[in-house]
Each structure stands twice: as structure tokens, then as C-alpha cells.
Scaffold this motif. Structure first.
Motif, PDB file in Angstrom:
ATOM      1  N   THR A 188       8.781   3.549  16.423  1.00 21.02           N
ATOM      2  CA  THR A 188       8.514   2.159  16.783  1.00 21.02           C
ATOM      3  C   THR A 188       7.822   1.501  15.593  1.00 21.02           C
ATOM      4  N   GLY A 189       7.968   0.205  15.483  1.00 23.30           N
ATOM      5  CA  GLY A 189       7.301  -0.514  14.398  1.00 23.30           C
ATOM      6  C   GLY A 189       5.854  -0.825  14.686  1.00 23.30           C
ATOM      7  N   ASP A 190       5.426  -0.566  15.921  1.00 22.34           N
ATOM      8  CA  ASP A 190       4.067  -0.917  16.325  1.00 22.34           C
ATOM      9  C   ASP A 190       3.085   0.230  16.118  1.00 22.34           C
ATOM     10  N   LYS A 191       3.439   1.429  16.640  1.00 21.97           N
ATOM     11  CA  LYS A 191       2.481   2.531  16.640  1.00 21.97           C
ATOM     12  C   LYS A 191       3.147   3.848  16.274  1.00 21.97           C
ATOM     13  N   THR A 192       2.347   4.716  15.628  1.00 22.10           N
ATOM     14  CA  THR A 192       2.738   6.098  15.352  1.00 22.10           C
ATOM     15  C   THR A 192       1.503   6.973  15.525  1.00 22.10           C
ATOM     16  N   ILE A 193       1.695   8.172  16.067  1.00 22.85           N
ATOM     17  CA  ILE A 193       0.616   9.154  16.214  1.00 22.85           C
ATOM     18  C   ILE A 193       0.829  10.274  15.204  1.00 22.85           C
ATOM     19  N   VAL A 194      -0.261  10.777  14.624  1.00 20.12           N
ATOM     20  CA  VAL A 194      -0.214  11.984  13.797  1.00 20.12           C
ATOM     21  C   VAL A 194      -1.283  12.924  14.334  1.00 20.12           C
ATOM     22  N   ARG A 195      -0.899  14.160  14.651  1.00 16.28           N
ATOM     23  CA  ARG A 195      -1.853  15.128  15.196  1.00 16.28           C
ATOM     24  C   ARG A 195      -1.884  16.367  14.312  1.00 16.28           C
ATOM     25  N   PHE A 196      -3.088  16.712  13.872  1.00 16.53           N
ATOM     26  CA  PHE A 196      -3.314  17.865  12.994  1.00 16.53           C
ATOM     27  C   PHE A 196      -3.734  19.060  13.842  1.00 16.53           C
ATOM     28  N   HIS A 197      -2.852  20.046  13.932  1.00 19.93           N
ATOM     29  CA  HIS A 197      -3.133  21.252  14.713  1.00 19.93           C
ATOM     30  C   HIS A 197      -3.605  22.415  13.842  1.00 19.93           C
ATOM     31  N   GLY A 198      -3.695  22.217  12.530  1.00 23.02           N
ATOM     32  CA  GLY A 198      -4.007  23.325  11.635  1.00 23.02           C
ATOM     33  C   GLY A 198      -2.746  24.052  11.209  1.00 23.02           C
ATOM     34  N   ARG A 199      -2.918  24.997  10.305  1.00 26.26           N
ATOM     35  CA  ARG A 199      -1.757  25.735   9.787  1.00 26.26           C
ATOM     36  C   ARG A 199      -1.987  27.246   9.864  1.00 26.26           C
ATOM     37  N   ASN A 200      -2.605  27.669  10.955  1.00 26.79           N
ATOM     38  CA  ASN A 200      -2.902  29.086  11.140  1.00 26.79           C
ATOM     39  C   ASN A 200      -1.669  29.798  11.694  1.00 26.79           C
ATOM     40  N   ILE A 201      -0.770  30.152  10.800  1.00 24.58           N
ATOM     41  CA  ILE A 201       0.497  30.752  11.210  1.00 24.58           C
ATOM     42  C   ILE A 201       0.301  32.102  11.892  1.00 24.58           C
ATOM     43  N   HIS A 202      -0.735  32.842  11.495  1.00 22.56           N
ATOM     44  CA  HIS A 202      -0.959  34.172  12.072  1.00 22.56           C
ATOM     45  C   HIS A 202      -1.489  34.085  13.504  1.00 22.56           C
ATOM     46  N   GLY A 203      -2.154  32.989  13.840  1.00 22.37           N
ATOM     47  CA  GLY A 203      -2.713  32.866  15.179  1.00 22.37           C
ATOM     48  C   GLY A 203      -1.898  32.006  16.120  1.00 22.37           C
ATOM     49  N   TRP A 204      -0.803  31.433  15.630  1.00 23.13           N
ATOM     50  CA  TRP A 204      -0.073  30.440  16.426  1.00 23.13           C
ATOM     51  C   TRP A 204       0.624  31.050  17.636  1.00 23.13           C
ATOM     52  N   ASN A 205       1.239  32.188  17.477  1.00 23.09           N
ATOM     53  CA  ASN A 205       2.051  32.773  18.554  1.00 23.09           C
ATOM     54  C   ASN A 205       1.366  33.959  19.211  1.00 23.09           C
ATOM     55  N   ARG A 206       0.110  33.785  19.604  1.00 22.22           N
ATOM     56  CA  ARG A 206      -0.608  34.869  20.265  1.00 22.22           C
ATOM     57  C   ARG A 206      -1.221  34.385  21.579  1.00 22.22           C
ATOM     58  N   PRO A 207      -0.406  33.878  22.487  1.00 21.84           N
ATOM     59  CA  PRO A 207      -0.948  33.281  23.709  1.00 21.84           C
ATOM     60  C   PRO A 207      -1.577  34.262  24.681  1.00 21.84           C
ATOM     61  N   ILE A 243      -1.457   3.334  12.985  1.00 17.70           N
ATOM     62  CA  ILE A 243      -1.292   4.781  12.901  1.00 17.70           C
ATOM     63  C   ILE A 243      -2.563   5.436  13.429  1.00 17.70           C
ATOM     64  N   TYR A 244      -2.409   6.294  14.432  1.00 17.98           N
ATOM     65  CA  TYR A 244      -3.533   6.969  15.060  1.00 17.98           C
ATOM     66  C   TYR A 244      -3.502   8.441  14.648  1.00 17.98           C
ATOM     67  N   VAL A 245      -4.512   8.855  13.890  1.00 17.85           N
ATOM     68  CA  VAL A 245      -4.565  10.205  13.333  1.00 17.85           C
ATOM     69  C   VAL A 245      -5.620  11.002  14.087  1.00 17.85           C
ATOM     70  N   LEU A 246      -5.215  12.143  14.640  1.00 16.09           N
ATOM     71  CA  LEU A 246      -6.104  12.955  15.463  1.00 16.09           C
ATOM     72  C   LEU A 246      -6.174  14.384  14.931  1.00 16.09           C
ATOM     73  N   PHE A 247      -7.384  14.878  14.743  1.00 13.72           N
ATOM     74  CA  PHE A 247      -7.578  16.260  14.304  1.00 13.72           C
ATOM     75  C   PHE A 247      -7.884  17.134  15.517  1.00 13.72           C
ATOM     76  N   ASN A 248      -7.077  18.192  15.670  1.00 16.23           N
ATOM     77  CA  ASN A 248      -7.170  19.102  16.811  1.00 16.23           C
ATOM     78  C   ASN A 248      -7.581  20.512  16.387  1.00 16.23           C
ATOM     79  N   ASN A 249      -7.957  20.675  15.133  1.00 13.74           N
ATOM     80  CA  ASN A 249      -8.267  22.002  14.572  1.00 13.74           C
ATOM     81  C   ASN A 249      -9.756  22.299  14.699  1.00 13.74           C
ATOM     82  N   ASN A 250     -10.240  22.391  15.927  1.00 12.62           N
ATOM     83  CA  ASN A 250     -11.683  22.517  16.102  1.00 12.62           C
ATOM     84  C   ASN A 250     -12.156  23.894  16.529  1.00 12.62           C
TER      85      ASN A 250
END
Length: 281
Positions: A188-207, A243-250
């Protein structure tokens, strides 16, 4: 305009004065950032009294990204605690009234689960969700790679554009089907979201290994990585207004520091933040 903030306000201890009560944290948070993502709405549709308090605890220009309830995004694989899905969506829409009354709703974020693949019935469900949300601003984040394969990427983006879904762009590790690439494409020309989840590839698929959330989002972005995003965000500014930028790597307490570092690199300043608590020493 680029707005930078965090997912939730409860866990970022470095932002707050010692001994602060949990009910006062949002007021202090709003002295640091102009936006926040409400995560509690994913686990339960929030009572009006909560959102009324939150909108009054924040400055006039403050904006909320409200995460869609898990029953709406098919995370609940069994029965939903409502008679019908229509009633569930209606209850969720009612919970948004305080944000709308104060002009503080940036978007409702629909983040779908990793098993939500690109197939016809899921496309139809997205179309139905969009109808249920009427003219409210809604954003869409996929977690299954199939939506952005070479076969479907352009069709996915075209669908989002035609249905007026705001793109929630992800920065996350590339760890198989349960992750999505970073697709720098506003829908959309009005809004975009960007969410930072980190880049921990070793921990990503260990649910299933202990508290997997503490592992998955354990990551601290370095300056080189953030500078790459300075370029991406400046490109996005040419195509989208907000543009709404959110950090989720906490998991390790890195989100707030990364967000402030990005603010410095972008040289952004916000005029209508809440008054900060003064430190005497």
C-alpha cells in the motif's frame, strides 16, 4: 515518516526507573518510542478498560499495532471460544474502539502460523478476514516460505495489493519452510510494517526444546546489519508514507538498544514523546 518501537512494553527493563509498577511502564515507554505492538491481544481479546487505559497513558500522536487474536489467525487448531468466527471477529473489532476514538490505531497485524501454506483455501480465508475487518487498516505477515517462492511471490504481492493488506516485512533467519525471506515491497502507498525477529538460525526451529521463545529471539543486531536496513528503509520511504519498525528480538534484552541505535543511524527524532523520568545521578 519512519516510526520505530518494540513489540510489547513489559520486558524492556533497561528503559524503566527502578521499582516501577507494571501498570506504569507504558507511560515511561512512550518517552522513548512513538509506537508499540500490543501482543496481549493475540492471547485474548482485550477488555475495553485495558485499551482505554493504554490510549490515555500515551501522547496524542502515539500509535498502536494490535496483534490479531490467535483464533482469527488459525493458531487455535481446535474449537474457538466463540459460537461462530463472525462473533469472534465482531468481539475483536469492538475491542479496538478506544484506539479508533483516539486516532491511535496504526494497524491490526495478522501474523499467520508456520503451517499456513500458500494454497487456495488459505487465500480464500485471507479474503474472508479482510471482509470481516471492513475498512480497518490490516497488515499481513506470513511465516511459511511458500508464499514467496518464485512460483507465487508476485501473485502473493499482487493479491495483497488488490485486497489492501499492508505488508509486514520480516527480518529473520532463513531456516527452511517455517521462515520467510525479506521482501522489500510495500503493498500500500500509505503504510508498511517492518518486524525484526533476529537472525538466530540455530534457535529458530526448536519449538519443543524448553522455552523456545527465549532461544528463537536471542539476537543482537550489529551496526553493519542495521546500516543495511537504513538503505532499505530509505528506499521504502519513496513508495510508502508511514513505515512502522518493530524490534522483536528481546530474548536477551537487545530490542530496545537495537531500536535506539537504528534511530541514531537514521537521524530520526520524535517531537511528541512522553516526558522522561529524570535521573538525579
Amino acid at each position: 515518516m519512519i516510526y520505530i518501537g518494540l513489540t510489547g512494553w513489559g520486558d524492556h527493563d533497561d528503559l524503566y526507573t527502578a521499582g516501577i509498577k507494571s501498570g506504569e511502564k507504558l507511560k515511561e515507554y512512550a518517552g522513548h518510542f512513538p509506537i508499540v505492538e500490543v501482543d496481549s491481544s493475540f492471547y485474548a481479546i482485550q477488555p475495553i478498560k485495558n485499551s482505554e487505559k493504554w490510549v490515555t497513558d500515551t501522547p496524542g500522536s502515539f500509535q498502536f499495532i494490535i496483534k490479531a487474536y490467535q483464533g482469527m489467525t488459525l493458531h487455535l487448531r481446535g474449537e474457538i471460544p466463540f459460537e461462530t468466527r463472525e462473533k469472534m471477529f465482531r468481539a475483536f473489532r469492538e475491542s479496538l474502539k478506544p484506539y479508533l476514538n483516539h486516532s491511535k490505531l496504526a494497524t491490526v497485524l495478522f501474523q499467520f502460523p508456520p503451517w499456513f501454506e500458500c494454497k487456495k483455501e488459505n487465500v480464500e480465508y485471507l479474503r474472508w478476514c479482510r471482509e470481516q475487518m471492513a475498512d480497518l487498516p490490516v497488515s499481513l505477515e506470513f511465516r511459511h516460505q511458500s508464499w514467496f517462492t518464485s512460483k507465487y511471490k508476485e501473485r502473493t504481492l499482487a493479491f495483497m495489493e488488490s485486497e489492501n493488506w499492508i505488508h509486514s516485512i520480516c527480518d529473520e533467519p532463513q531456516a527452511g519452510a517455517g521462515s520467510v525471506p525479506t521482501v522489500i515491497h510495500p503493498t500500500t502507498g500509505d503504510k508498511t510494517i517492518v518486524r525484526f525477529h533476529g537472525r538466530n538460525i540455530h534457535g529458530w526451529n526448536r519449538p519443543n526444546e524448553g522455552n523456545w521463545r527465549e532461544v528463537r529471539y536471542l539476537y543482537n543486531y550489529n551496526e553493519h546489519e542495521l546500516l543495511q536496513w537504513v538503505n532499505h528503509l530509505n528506499e521504502l520511504k519513496k513508495k510508502t508514507d508511514h513505515i512502522y519498525v518493530l524490534f522483536n528480538n528481546n530474548s536477551g534484552g537487545d530490542a530496545a538498544n537495537n531500536a535506539k541505535h537504528l534511530m541514531e543511524l537514521l537521524k530520526v527524532d520524535y517531537d511528541d514523546l512522553a516526558p522522561r523520568q529524570l535521573n538525579l545521578f
